[in-house]
Design a protein around this motif. Structure first.
Motif, PDB file in Angstrom:
ATOM      1  N   PHE A   1      -3.116  14.594  11.515  1.00 25.12           N
ATOM      2  CA  PHE A   1      -2.162  13.421  11.241  1.00 25.12           C
ATOM      3  C   PHE A   1      -2.852  12.238  10.816  1.00 25.12           C
ATOM      4  O   PHE A   1      -2.662  11.483   9.614  1.00 25.12           O
ATOM      5  CB  PHE A   1      -1.203  13.499  12.066  1.00 25.12           C
ATOM      6  CG  PHE A   1      -0.060  12.310  11.755  1.00 25.12           C
ATOM      7  CD1 PHE A   1       0.953  12.385  10.597  1.00 25.12           C
ATOM      8  CD2 PHE A   1      -0.155  11.039  12.315  1.00 25.12           C
ATOM      9  CE1 PHE A   1       1.661  11.260  10.399  1.00 25.12           C
ATOM     10  CE2 PHE A   1       0.933  10.187  12.214  1.00 25.12           C
ATOM     11  CZ  PHE A   1       1.627  10.238  11.002  1.00 25.12           C
ATOM     12  N   CYS A   2      -3.820  12.010  11.789  1.00 23.85           N
ATOM     13  CA  CYS A   2      -4.662  10.738  11.707  1.00 23.85           C
ATOM     14  C   CYS A   2      -5.398  10.677  10.505  1.00 23.85           C
ATOM     15  O   CYS A   2      -5.503   9.517  10.002  1.00 23.85           O
ATOM     16  CB  CYS A   2      -5.131  10.423  13.103  1.00 23.85           C
ATOM     17  SG  CYS A   2      -4.172   9.983  14.417  1.00 23.85           S
ATOM     18  N   LYS A   3      -6.044  11.619  10.464  1.00 27.88           N
ATOM     19  CA  LYS A   3      -6.863  11.691   9.121  1.00 27.88           C
ATOM     20  C   LYS A   3      -6.199  11.596   7.820  1.00 27.88           C
ATOM     21  O   LYS A   3      -6.457  11.011   6.846  1.00 27.88           O
ATOM     22  CB  LYS A   3      -7.672  13.120   9.168  1.00 27.88           C
ATOM     23  CG  LYS A   3      -8.559  13.346   9.989  1.00 27.88           C
ATOM     24  CD  LYS A   3      -9.597  14.622  10.074  1.00 27.88           C
ATOM     25  CE  LYS A   3     -10.563  14.655  10.834  1.00 27.88           C
ATOM     26  NZ  LYS A   3     -11.190  15.901  10.948  1.00 27.88           N
ATOM     27  N   ALA A   4      -4.899  12.327   7.649  1.00 25.04           N
ATOM     28  CA  ALA A   4      -3.874  12.139   6.720  1.00 25.04           C
ATOM     29  C   ALA A   4      -3.669  10.500   6.436  1.00 25.04           C
ATOM     30  O   ALA A   4      -3.675  10.163   5.279  1.00 25.04           O
ATOM     31  CB  ALA A   4      -2.587  12.758   6.686  1.00 25.04           C
ATOM     32  N   LEU A   5      -3.279  10.083   7.424  1.00 22.00           N
ATOM     33  CA  LEU A   5      -2.949   8.481   7.365  1.00 22.00           C
ATOM     34  C   LEU A   5      -4.284   7.883   6.785  1.00 22.00           C
ATOM     35  O   LEU A   5      -4.240   6.868   6.075  1.00 22.00           O
ATOM     36  CB  LEU A   5      -2.483   7.879   8.802  1.00 22.00           C
ATOM     37  CG  LEU A   5      -0.940   8.206   9.186  1.00 22.00           C
ATOM     38  CD1 LEU A   5      -0.815   7.470  10.476  1.00 22.00           C
ATOM     39  CD2 LEU A   5      -0.061   7.745   8.095  1.00 22.00           C
ATOM     40  N   GLN A   6      -5.157   7.848   7.502  1.00 20.48           N
ATOM     41  CA  GLN A   6      -6.489   7.306   7.281  1.00 20.48           C
ATOM     42  C   GLN A   6      -6.849   7.475   5.667  1.00 20.48           C
ATOM     43  O   GLN A   6      -7.156   6.549   4.896  1.00 20.48           O
ATOM     44  CB  GLN A   6      -7.635   7.997   8.007  1.00 20.48           C
ATOM     45  CG  GLN A   6      -9.164   7.278   7.710  1.00 20.48           C
ATOM     46  CD  GLN A   6      -9.090   5.891   8.465  1.00 20.48           C
ATOM     47  OE1 GLN A   6      -8.335   5.612   9.359  1.00 20.48           O
ATOM     48  NE2 GLN A   6      -9.934   4.847   7.801  1.00 20.48           N
ATOM     49  N   ARG A   7      -6.786   8.736   5.287  1.00 15.81           N
ATOM     50  CA  ARG A   7      -6.857   8.992   3.664  1.00 15.81           C
ATOM     51  C   ARG A   7      -5.759   8.337   2.688  1.00 15.81           C
ATOM     52  O   ARG A   7      -6.540   7.691   1.615  1.00 15.81           O
ATOM     53  CB  ARG A   7      -6.708  10.591   3.589  1.00 15.81           C
ATOM     54  CG  ARG A   7      -7.444  11.122   2.257  1.00 15.81           C
ATOM     55  CD  ARG A   7      -7.510  12.623   2.013  1.00 15.81           C
ATOM     56  NE  ARG A   7      -6.099  13.465   2.446  1.00 15.81           N
ATOM     57  CZ  ARG A   7      -5.772  13.945   3.663  1.00 15.81           C
ATOM     58  NH1 ARG A   7      -6.785  14.012   4.679  1.00 15.81           N
ATOM     59  NH2 ARG A   7      -4.710  14.507   3.804  1.00 15.81           N
ATOM     60  N   TRP A   8      -4.610   8.174   3.187  1.00 13.11           N
ATOM     61  CA  TRP A   8      -3.608   7.608   2.306  1.00 13.11           C
ATOM     62  C   TRP A   8      -3.624   6.205   2.492  1.00 13.11           C
ATOM     63  O   TRP A   8      -3.311   5.637   1.200  1.00 13.11           O
ATOM     64  CB  TRP A   8      -2.299   8.050   2.926  1.00 13.11           C
ATOM     65  CG  TRP A   8      -1.913   9.558   2.568  1.00 13.11           C
ATOM     66  CD1 TRP A   8      -2.282  10.414   1.780  1.00 13.11           C
ATOM     67  CD2 TRP A   8      -1.061  10.259   3.485  1.00 13.11           C
ATOM     68  NE1 TRP A   8      -1.973  11.604   2.096  1.00 13.11           N
ATOM     69  CE2 TRP A   8      -0.996  11.506   3.020  1.00 13.11           C
ATOM     70  CE3 TRP A   8      -0.373   9.996   4.465  1.00 13.11           C
ATOM     71  CZ2 TRP A   8      -0.416  12.619   3.689  1.00 13.11           C
ATOM     72  CZ3 TRP A   8       0.559  10.875   5.160  1.00 13.11           C
ATOM     73  CH2 TRP A   8       0.681  12.231   4.463  1.00 13.11           C
ATOM     74  N   THR A   9      -4.065   5.749   3.474  1.00  9.85           N
ATOM     75  CA  THR A   9      -3.873   3.960   3.573  1.00  9.85           C
ATOM     76  C   THR A   9      -4.980   3.397   4.084  1.00  9.85           C
ATOM     77  O   THR A   9      -5.182   2.177   4.283  1.00  9.85           O
ATOM     78  CB  THR A   9      -2.569   3.748   4.506  1.00  9.85           C
ATOM     79  OG1 THR A   9      -3.066   4.085   5.928  1.00  9.85           O
ATOM     80  CG2 THR A   9      -1.256   4.343   4.202  1.00  9.85           C
TER      81      THR A   9
ATOM     82  N   ILE B   1       0.791  -1.292  -0.118  1.00 11.27           N
ATOM     83  CA  ILE B   1      -0.124  -0.034   0.033  1.00 11.27           C
ATOM     84  C   ILE B   1       0.911   1.275  -0.020  1.00 11.27           C
ATOM     85  O   ILE B   1       0.778   2.108  -1.060  1.00 11.27           O
ATOM     86  CB  ILE B   1      -0.837   0.164   0.994  1.00 11.27           C
ATOM     87  CG1 ILE B   1      -1.854  -1.037   1.195  1.00 11.27           C
ATOM     88  CG2 ILE B   1      -1.638   1.558   1.302  1.00 11.27           C
ATOM     89  CD1 ILE B   1      -2.702  -1.407   2.388  1.00 11.27           C
ATOM     90  N   ILE B   2       1.929   1.341   1.013  1.00  9.95           N
ATOM     91  CA  ILE B   2       2.694   2.384   1.100  1.00  9.95           C
ATOM     92  C   ILE B   2       3.484   2.869  -0.369  1.00  9.95           C
ATOM     93  O   ILE B   2       3.884   3.733  -0.657  1.00  9.95           O
ATOM     94  CB  ILE B   2       3.566   2.240   2.268  1.00  9.95           C
ATOM     95  CG1 ILE B   2       2.655   2.225   3.515  1.00  9.95           C
ATOM     96  CG2 ILE B   2       5.030   3.397   2.318  1.00  9.95           C
ATOM     97  CD1 ILE B   2       3.772   1.834   4.796  1.00  9.95           C
ATOM     98  N   ASN B   3       4.100   1.694  -0.924  1.00  8.67           N
ATOM     99  CA  ASN B   3       4.718   2.038  -2.073  1.00  8.67           C
ATOM    100  C   ASN B   3       4.072   2.645  -3.276  1.00  8.67           C
ATOM    101  O   ASN B   3       4.604   2.984  -4.335  1.00  8.67           O
ATOM    102  CB  ASN B   3       5.578   0.447  -2.580  1.00  8.67           C
ATOM    103  CG  ASN B   3       6.733   0.253  -1.392  1.00  8.67           C
ATOM    104  OD1 ASN B   3       7.267   1.320  -1.141  1.00  8.67           O
ATOM    105  ND2 ASN B   3       7.010  -0.888  -1.195  1.00  8.67           N
ATOM    106  N   THR B   4       2.873   2.506  -3.111  1.00  9.90           N
ATOM    107  CA  THR B   4       1.784   3.169  -4.469  1.00  9.90           C
ATOM    108  C   THR B   4       1.503   4.610  -4.043  1.00  9.90           C
ATOM    109  O   THR B   4       1.177   5.266  -5.168  1.00  9.90           O
ATOM    110  CB  THR B   4       0.530   2.514  -4.270  1.00  9.90           C
ATOM    111  OG1 THR B   4      -0.322   2.637  -3.465  1.00  9.90           O
ATOM    112  CG2 THR B   4       0.585   0.875  -4.603  1.00  9.90           C
ATOM    113  N   LEU B   5       1.953   5.006  -2.885  1.00 13.37           N
ATOM    114  CA  LEU B   5       1.707   6.451  -2.391  1.00 13.37           C
ATOM    115  C   LEU B   5       2.640   7.528  -3.262  1.00 13.37           C
ATOM    116  O   LEU B   5       3.980   7.207  -3.513  1.00 13.37           O
ATOM    117  CB  LEU B   5       1.818   6.678  -0.943  1.00 13.37           C
ATOM    118  CG  LEU B   5       0.725   5.688  -0.225  1.00 13.37           C
ATOM    119  CD1 LEU B   5       0.960   5.968   1.132  1.00 13.37           C
ATOM    120  CD2 LEU B   5      -0.741   6.267  -0.459  1.00 13.37           C
TER     121      LEU B   5
END
Length: 189
Positions: free
Chosen positions: A128-136, A30-34
């Motif tokens: 920050f938590c919302k950004a993580l949620q949005r990204w992953t 997941i992370i590598n697609t960001l």
């Protein structure tokens, strides 16, 4: 009132469920697609197993890429702690800081506006938590628990895991993070 919660019929009211660990390989996929900023922030969060309050306080000066280290202020314990980074993370941090032209005093996470303009500001833990949620689709504690479980599954002892995560109490680490996974149980069934 307290007596009521001890009765079996109300047991569901006091059940506590923590954040789940995610398979580290799946999480890395997941992370590598960001995009580079999101990827780098997620990689740092995963490898360091930082708490959200630790991530939003990181500054560029806290990274020692040459020695693969990051110095993290552990707010909960009111002390600084040094954590190791992988070569992949140090490379991503280097690319991210160059691409966004981050200076030594800039916040590592900071804020990026829709037009791509970076602003060095301490964002809130909620932001920050919302950004993580949005990204992953995950939370910072999913990252933290995933790293702990992955290190343990790879054979790391509890002291080594505590050194990387910044846990002061091994008991807390064992009690809240190193629960036996379903895969482990299935392996012995």
């Amino acid at each position: 009132m307290r007596k009521m919660y001890r009765e079996d019929q109300y047991a569901h009211l006091i059940q506590v469920r923590g954040k789940s660990a995610i398979n580290k390989k799946e999480l890395m996929n997941i992370i590598n697609t960001l995009p580079i900023r999101a990827k780098t922030i997620c990689l740092v969060n995963l490898v360091t197993a930082n708490r959200p309050n630790e991530m939003v306080r990181l500054r560029v000066r806290d990274f020692d890429l040459k020695n693969r280290l990051v110095h993290v202020y552990l707010k909960k314990q009111k002390r600084w702690h040094t954590k190791r980074l992988t070569p992949e993370v140090t490379h991503a941090v280097d690319v991210y800081t160059r691409e966004y032209d981050l200076k030594t005093d800039d916040y590592f996470v900071g804020r990026v506006y829709r037009n791509g303009r970076y602003e060095s500001t301490a964002i809130s833990e909620i932001g920050f938590c919302k950004a993580l949620q949005r990204w992953t689709g995950l939370t910072g504690y999913n990252f933290r628990k995933s790293q702990v479980v992955a290190m343990h599954a790879a054979g790391a002892d509890v002291s080594t895991i505590a050194k990387q995560t910044g846990h002061q109490s091994l008991e807390t680490l064992i009690q809240h993070y190193l629960t036996v996974s379903e895969e482990t149980i299935d392996k012995y069934l």
